[in-house]
Design an enzyme around this catalytic site. Sequence first.
Site, mmCIF file in Angstrom:
data_model
loop_
_atom_site.group_PDB
_atom_site.id
_atom_site.type_symbol
_atom_site.label_atom_id
_atom_site.label_comp_id
_atom_site.label_asym_id
_atom_site.label_seq_id
_atom_site.Cartn_x
_atom_site.Cartn_y
_atom_site.Cartn_z
ATOM 1 N N LYS A 1 -2.903 6.008 -4.036
ATOM 2 C CA LYS A 1 -3.989 6.944 -3.756
ATOM 3 C C LYS A 1 -3.738 8.292 -4.430
ATOM 4 C CE LYS A 1 -3.859 4.921 0.868
ATOM 5 N NZ LYS A 1 -2.453 4.447 0.774
ATOM 6 N N TYR B 1 3.040 10.030 0.146
ATOM 7 C CA TYR B 1 4.089 9.466 1.001
ATOM 8 C C TYR B 1 5.496 9.807 0.501
ATOM 9 C CZ TYR B 1 0.208 6.499 2.673
ATOM 10 O OH TYR B 1 -0.985 6.041 3.165
ATOM 11 N N HIS C 1 -7.613 9.615 -1.455
ATOM 12 C CA HIS C 1 -6.920 9.585 -0.170
ATOM 13 C C HIS C 1 -7.737 10.256 0.943
ATOM 14 C CE1 HIS C 1 -2.547 9.369 1.509
ATOM 15 N NE2 HIS C 1 -3.428 9.113 2.448
ATOM 16 N N ASP D 1 0.836 -1.189 0.000
ATOM 17 C CA ASP D 1 0.000 0.000 0.000
ATOM 18 C C ASP D 1 0.873 1.242 0.000
ATOM 19 O OD1 ASP D 1 -2.735 1.366 0.649
ATOM 20 O OD2 ASP D 1 -1.365 2.158 2.153
#
Length: 302
Positions: free
Chosen positions: A71, A50, A102, A45
């Site tokens: 996402k 990120y 998200h 994931d």
Amino acid sequence: MTDKTFKLNTGQNIPALGLGTWQSEPGKVKAAVAHALKSGYKLVDGAYCYANEDEAFAAGVKREDIFVVTKVWATYNTRVELGLDKSLKSLGLDYVDLFLVHWPLLMNPEGNDDKFPKLPDGSRDIIRTHNHVDTWKLMEKLVATGKTRAIGVSNYSKRYLEQLLPEATIVPAVNQIENHPSLPQQEIVDLCKEKGIHIMAYSPLGSTGGPVMQAEPVVKIAEKHGVAPSTVLLSYHIARGNTVLAKSVTPDRIKTNMLLIDLDAEDQKALKDYSDSLTKEGKLQRYVYPPFGIDFGFPDKS
């Protein structure tokens, strides 16, 4: 447990256990993912936000053997295909298995930062006239492109799902939410089950430091089975029929997180009773809630 899967409303199988990469430092993600895949994980994931996707798939594995989730970030919620294209480029992939919204809001796409635009007073630069349903309409168009095999949402409350579903042509395959005995979010879980939306749980230990591991029933169940409290908390989700994301960059922890157990009826009742008591006392604990200044409809935050 790494071989256990659940069936999505698309007909795809999704692994019960996955590796989460949120807050994993750039420079460590590549080795962590490689070790996880070598150890038997089948789901990874990630997310554009990120800022570590370019490291995620430099491991010699067959693409078709891995379920990849990413996402669209909130600055791209009016440009979801561009958001997906950026993630695909970073990942070095032609498609992902699941693409999620998200968060259901829009941060200024023309703001002073690609990911976290801010106003002069330091608060988040948010376009408050945006309707999250409009983002979903754009997500639905992605399925025909072949760039994602399924679409879903993340951080959606019951209220937001009830706004979305009557307008949706495609029902979300997944809702990824913070979930653990201190935040069961049963109202969301029940609605998703009714509508055929699979729950994917993040922060199953209660985020940084694993605070839920100290909860009395978790400790007692761990002692009963001779396992770590983290094992109980990860296994809790499998018993609920949900996918769970275990986050670590430490090789030993990555392997330990695979050693899940079948919780018996007594274990499940003890954890449910604990959740119910926190709900009744108004002591539910949410650990992940960015300072957007928006009411997303979660009962503990509304």
